[in-house]
Design an enzyme around this catalytic site. Structure first.
Site, PDB file in Angstrom:
ATOM      1  N   GLY A  17     -35.353  24.962 -53.473  1.00 45.97           N
ATOM      2  CA  GLY A  17     -34.813  25.521 -54.799  1.00 45.97           C
ATOM      3  C   GLY A  17     -35.578  24.654 -55.868  1.00 45.97           C
ATOM      4  O   GLY A  17     -34.781  24.406 -57.133  1.00 45.97           O
ATOM      5  N   ALA A  18     -36.679  24.098 -55.735  1.00 46.78           N
ATOM      6  CA  ALA A  18     -37.631  23.438 -56.718  1.00 46.78           C
ATOM      7  C   ALA A  18     -37.827  24.110 -57.834  1.00 46.78           C
ATOM      8  O   ALA A  18     -38.506  23.697 -58.840  1.00 46.78           O
ATOM      9  CB  ALA A  18     -38.570  22.696 -56.278  1.00 46.78           C
ATOM     10  N   SER A  19     -37.866  25.396 -57.907  1.00 51.71           N
ATOM     11  CA  SER A  19     -38.526  26.114 -58.996  1.00 51.71           C
ATOM     12  C   SER A  19     -37.339  26.346 -60.394  1.00 51.71           C
ATOM     13  O   SER A  19     -37.775  26.764 -61.131  1.00 51.71           O
ATOM     14  CB  SER A  19     -38.618  27.436 -58.489  1.00 51.71           C
ATOM     15  OG  SER A  19     -37.542  28.413 -57.740  1.00 51.71           O
ATOM     16  N   SER A 144     -20.798  22.519 -53.231  1.00 49.44           N
ATOM     17  CA  SER A 144     -20.435  22.742 -54.490  1.00 49.44           C
ATOM     18  C   SER A 144     -18.876  22.459 -54.175  1.00 49.44           C
ATOM     19  O   SER A 144     -18.322  22.782 -53.104  1.00 49.44           O
ATOM     20  CB  SER A 144     -20.445  24.312 -54.588  1.00 49.44           C
ATOM     21  OG  SER A 144     -19.574  24.710 -55.590  1.00 49.44           O
ATOM     22  N   TYR A 157     -18.811  32.240 -51.327  1.00 49.32           N
ATOM     23  CA  TYR A 157     -19.866  31.410 -51.754  1.00 49.32           C
ATOM     24  C   TYR A 157     -19.153  29.882 -51.203  1.00 49.32           C
ATOM     25  O   TYR A 157     -19.633  29.032 -50.791  1.00 49.32           O
ATOM     26  CB  TYR A 157     -20.018  31.693 -53.119  1.00 49.32           C
ATOM     27  CG  TYR A 157     -20.573  30.289 -53.680  1.00 49.32           C
ATOM     28  CD1 TYR A 157     -22.197  29.947 -53.747  1.00 49.32           C
ATOM     29  CD2 TYR A 157     -20.184  29.246 -54.476  1.00 49.32           C
ATOM     30  CE1 TYR A 157     -22.672  29.197 -54.487  1.00 49.32           C
ATOM     31  CE2 TYR A 157     -20.504  28.230 -55.120  1.00 49.32           C
ATOM     32  CZ  TYR A 157     -22.064  28.140 -55.036  1.00 49.32           C
ATOM     33  OH  TYR A 157     -22.658  27.053 -55.555  1.00 49.32           O
ATOM     34  N   ALA A 159     -17.293  29.476 -48.753  1.00 44.10           N
ATOM     35  CA  ALA A 159     -17.204  29.294 -47.344  1.00 44.10           C
ATOM     36  C   ALA A 159     -18.301  28.744 -46.850  1.00 44.10           C
ATOM     37  O   ALA A 159     -18.728  27.932 -46.085  1.00 44.10           O
ATOM     38  CB  ALA A 159     -16.668  30.628 -46.645  1.00 44.10           C
ATOM     39  N   SER A 160     -19.570  29.322 -47.469  1.00 46.83           N
ATOM     40  CA  SER A 160     -20.949  28.912 -47.189  1.00 46.83           C
ATOM     41  C   SER A 160     -21.042  27.457 -47.571  1.00 46.83           C
ATOM     42  O   SER A 160     -21.719  26.451 -46.796  1.00 46.83           O
ATOM     43  CB  SER A 160     -22.030  29.669 -47.918  1.00 46.83           C
ATOM     44  OG  SER A 160     -21.888  29.256 -49.229  1.00 46.83           O
ATOM     45  N   LYS A 161     -20.288  26.720 -48.826  1.00 46.17           N
ATOM     46  CA  LYS A 161     -20.741  25.678 -49.087  1.00 46.17           C
ATOM     47  C   LYS A 161     -19.612  24.600 -48.107  1.00 46.17           C
ATOM     48  O   LYS A 161     -19.953  23.495 -48.028  1.00 46.17           O
ATOM     49  CB  LYS A 161     -20.151  25.495 -50.796  1.00 46.17           C
ATOM     50  CG  LYS A 161     -21.263  26.207 -51.427  1.00 46.17           C
ATOM     51  CD  LYS A 161     -22.865  25.687 -51.376  1.00 46.17           C
ATOM     52  CE  LYS A 161     -23.643  26.136 -52.429  1.00 46.17           C
ATOM     53  NZ  LYS A 161     -25.065  25.859 -52.211  1.00 46.17           N
TER      54      LYS A 161
HETATM   55  N1  LIG Z   1     -25.139  25.230 -61.163  1.00 49.76           N
HETATM   56  C1  LIG Z   1     -23.951  24.850 -60.709  1.00 49.76           C
HETATM   57  O1  LIG Z   1     -23.002  25.021 -61.475  1.00 49.76           O
HETATM   58  C2  LIG Z   1     -23.924  24.476 -59.390  1.00 49.76           C
HETATM   59  C3  LIG Z   1     -22.616  23.762 -58.958  1.00 49.76           C
HETATM   60  C4  LIG Z   1     -22.223  23.699 -57.592  1.00 49.76           C
HETATM   61  C5  LIG Z   1     -23.365  23.880 -56.753  1.00 49.76           C
HETATM   62  N2  LIG Z   1     -24.604  24.222 -57.010  1.00 49.76           N
HETATM   63  C6  LIG Z   1     -25.501  24.553 -56.138  1.00 49.76           C
HETATM   64  O2  LIG Z   1     -26.589  23.639 -56.386  1.00 49.76           O
HETATM   65  C7  LIG Z   1     -28.042  24.297 -55.835  1.00 49.76           C
HETATM   66  C8  LIG Z   1     -29.020  24.958 -57.019  1.00 49.76           C
HETATM   67  O3  LIG Z   1     -28.523  25.737 -58.081  1.00 49.76           O
HETATM   68  P1  LIG Z   1     -28.910  25.767 -59.353  1.00 49.76           P
HETATM   69  O4  LIG Z   1     -27.526  25.802 -60.365  1.00 49.76           O
HETATM   70  O5  LIG Z   1     -29.933  24.927 -59.572  1.00 49.76           O
HETATM   71  O6  LIG Z   1     -29.306  27.290 -59.405  1.00 49.76           O
HETATM   72  P2  LIG Z   1     -30.580  28.012 -59.969  1.00 49.76           P
HETATM   73  O7  LIG Z   1     -31.091  27.610 -61.102  1.00 49.76           O
HETATM   74  O8  LIG Z   1     -30.357  29.481 -59.740  1.00 49.76           O
HETATM   75  O9  LIG Z   1     -31.714  27.728 -58.764  1.00 49.76           O
HETATM   76  C9  LIG Z   1     -31.321  28.393 -57.432  1.00 49.76           C
HETATM   77  C10 LIG Z   1     -32.578  27.916 -56.733  1.00 49.76           C
HETATM   78  O10 LIG Z   1     -32.712  28.474 -55.499  1.00 49.76           O
HETATM   79  C11 LIG Z   1     -33.793  29.190 -55.000  1.00 49.76           C
HETATM   80  N3  LIG Z   1     -33.466  29.976 -54.057  1.00 49.76           N
HETATM   81  C12 LIG Z   1     -32.737  31.292 -54.378  1.00 49.76           C
HETATM   82  N4  LIG Z   1     -32.840  32.075 -53.306  1.00 49.76           N
HETATM   83  C13 LIG Z   1     -33.679  31.748 -52.403  1.00 49.76           C
HETATM   84  C14 LIG Z   1     -34.258  32.063 -51.345  1.00 49.76           C
HETATM   85  N5  LIG Z   1     -33.790  33.470 -50.796  1.00 49.76           N
HETATM   86  N6  LIG Z   1     -35.467  31.579 -50.634  1.00 49.76           N
HETATM   87  C15 LIG Z   1     -35.596  30.372 -51.330  1.00 49.76           C
HETATM   88  N7  LIG Z   1     -35.492  30.022 -52.535  1.00 49.76           N
HETATM   89  C16 LIG Z   1     -34.323  30.474 -53.079  1.00 49.76           C
HETATM   90  C17 LIG Z   1     -34.344  29.756 -56.275  1.00 49.76           C
HETATM   91  O11 LIG Z   1     -35.595  29.713 -56.209  1.00 49.76           O
HETATM   92  P3  LIG Z   1     -36.351  31.341 -56.455  1.00 49.76           P
HETATM   93  O12 LIG Z   1     -35.808  31.769 -57.622  1.00 49.76           O
HETATM   94  O13 LIG Z   1     -37.943  30.735 -56.731  1.00 49.76           O
HETATM   95  O14 LIG Z   1     -36.370  31.976 -55.244  1.00 49.76           O
HETATM   96  C18 LIG Z   1     -33.857  28.380 -57.196  1.00 49.76           C
HETATM   97  O15 LIG Z   1     -35.020  27.618 -57.304  1.00 49.76           O
HETATM   98  C19 LIG Z   1     -27.388  25.925 -55.163  1.00 49.76           C
HETATM   99  O16 LIG Z   1     -27.195  25.530 -53.888  1.00 49.76           O
HETATM  100  C20 LIG Z   1     -26.141  26.096 -56.012  1.00 49.76           C
HETATM  101  O17 LIG Z   1     -25.036  26.705 -55.023  1.00 49.76           O
HETATM  102  C21 LIG Z   1     -24.874  24.826 -58.282  1.00 49.76           C
END
Ligand SMILES: NC(=O)c1ccc[n+]([C@@H]2O[C@H](COP(=O)([O-])OP(=O)(O)OC[C@H]3O[C@@H](n4cnc5c(N)ncnc54)[C@H](OP(=O)(O)O)[C@@H]3O)[C@@H](O)[C@H]2O)c1
Length: 253
Positions: A17-19, A144, A157, A159-161
């Site tokens: 998820g580094a993008s 999460s 979501y 449940a997955s977390k």
């Molecule tokens: N933001 C929040 O409020 C929040 C709160 C709690 C937990 N989280 C968790 O934190 C993590 C990061 O979230 P974020 O907020 O940074 O979200 P984000 O900005 O949407 O980033 C999600 C990342 O996951 C990658 N990704 C998604 N589907 C993928 C797949 N099938 N294969 C490979 N990579 C995939 C995306 O890469 P590509 O687009 O390049 O595929 C992107 O780098 C997630 O697990 C999320 O559930 C977020």
């Protein structure tokens, strides 16, 4: 062990998820702390954008789709053959789609569970097989608070977390003899693209209600990255099987 326990010099760490968002912030911080970072996501342009913002050398982009769970273990083996053993990884890749039960379908369930949960198991499988066993390995899963509380339309979501938290406890015991620690962070709402998509899926009033539940305001990706770097580092060498809420007081509210 280094005198500075959060020094990652000489360590190689995979960030999924580094993008974007939290994963990007983790990659930036880990590189600042001296790590060589392997950057995963699907979008090569945004991955390269992250890579260009990292200090230090030896970072590589490794695009791979986390839905392809069956091939993940081999992918990790190939990565280590090409770039060297990993010292740890943080699994940030994840998807969140708000869907009330009336819209439930199998494909939605499978996609969420593959990307958020099954991939964590498969990456761990590959990591365990191909590493320097004389060194302590470290894993951090990004769960999460949705895995700890109930949220309308966010059940699958959540449940997955919650599954990731369970994996943390199970794998931490299973991997004791492999000298690998497994921990987890559980963020509340963090200002990323994912939060923007959540905002777009609800009314202004609904989103504001969610924001109001955060007594210290929304988190920044760096707030989560700090906790991740700590748990991955030698500073946490006696911390195992924990889920650390990173939530600005959300759960106390
Ligand atoms: N933001 C929040 O409020 C929040 C709160 C709690 C937990 N989280 C968790 O934190 C993590 C990061 O979230 P974020 O907020 O940074 O979200 P984000 O900005 O949407 O980033 C999600 C990342 O996951 C990658 N990704 C998604 N589907 C993928 C797949 N099938 N294969 C490979 N990579 C995939 C995306 O890469 P590509 O687009 O390049 O595929 C992107 O780098 C997630 O697990 C999320 O559930 C977020």
């Amino acid at each position: 062990m280094s005198i500075q326990p959060m020094d990652f010099s000489g360590k190689r760490v995979l960030v999924t998820g580094a993008s974007s968002g939290i994963g990007r912030a983790c990659a930036v911080l880990l590189a600042e702390l001296g790590a060589k970072v392997i950057l995963n996501g699907r979008n090569i342009q945004t991955l390269q954008h992250t890579a260009e913002s990292l200090v230090g050398g030896g970072h590589v982009c490794a695009p791979f789709d986390m839905t392809d769970t069956d091939k993940l273990c081999d992918w990790i083996k190939t990565l280590t053959a090409e770039h060297g053993y990993l010292d740890g990884f943080v699994h940030c890749a994840g998807v969140q789609v708000t869907k009330p039960i009336r819209l439930f379908d199998q494909a939605f369930f499978d996609d969420t569970m593959h990307v958020n949960l099954a991939s964590a198991m498969a990456i761990t499988q590959g990591f365990r097989l191909k590493r320097d066993r004389t060194k302590q390995g470290a894993i951090v899963f990004v769960a999460s608070i949705a895995g700890l509380i109930g949220q309308t339309g966010n059940t699958v979501y959540g449940a997955s977390k919650a599954g990731l938290m369970s994996l943390t406890r199970g794998l931490s015991m299973e991997l004791l003899r492999d000298n690998i620690r497994v921990n987890c962070v559980a963020p509340a709402l963090v200002a990323t693209d994912m939060a923007e998509r959540t905002k777009a899926s609800m009314t202004e009033a609904q989103f504001q209600h969610m924001v109001n539940q955060h007594p210290m305001g929304l988190g920044q990706p760096e707030d989560v990255a700090n906790a991740v770097a700590f748990l991955l580092s030698d500073a946490a060498k006696w911390i195992n099987a924990v889920t650390l809420p990173v939530e600005g007081g959300y759960l106390a509210n």
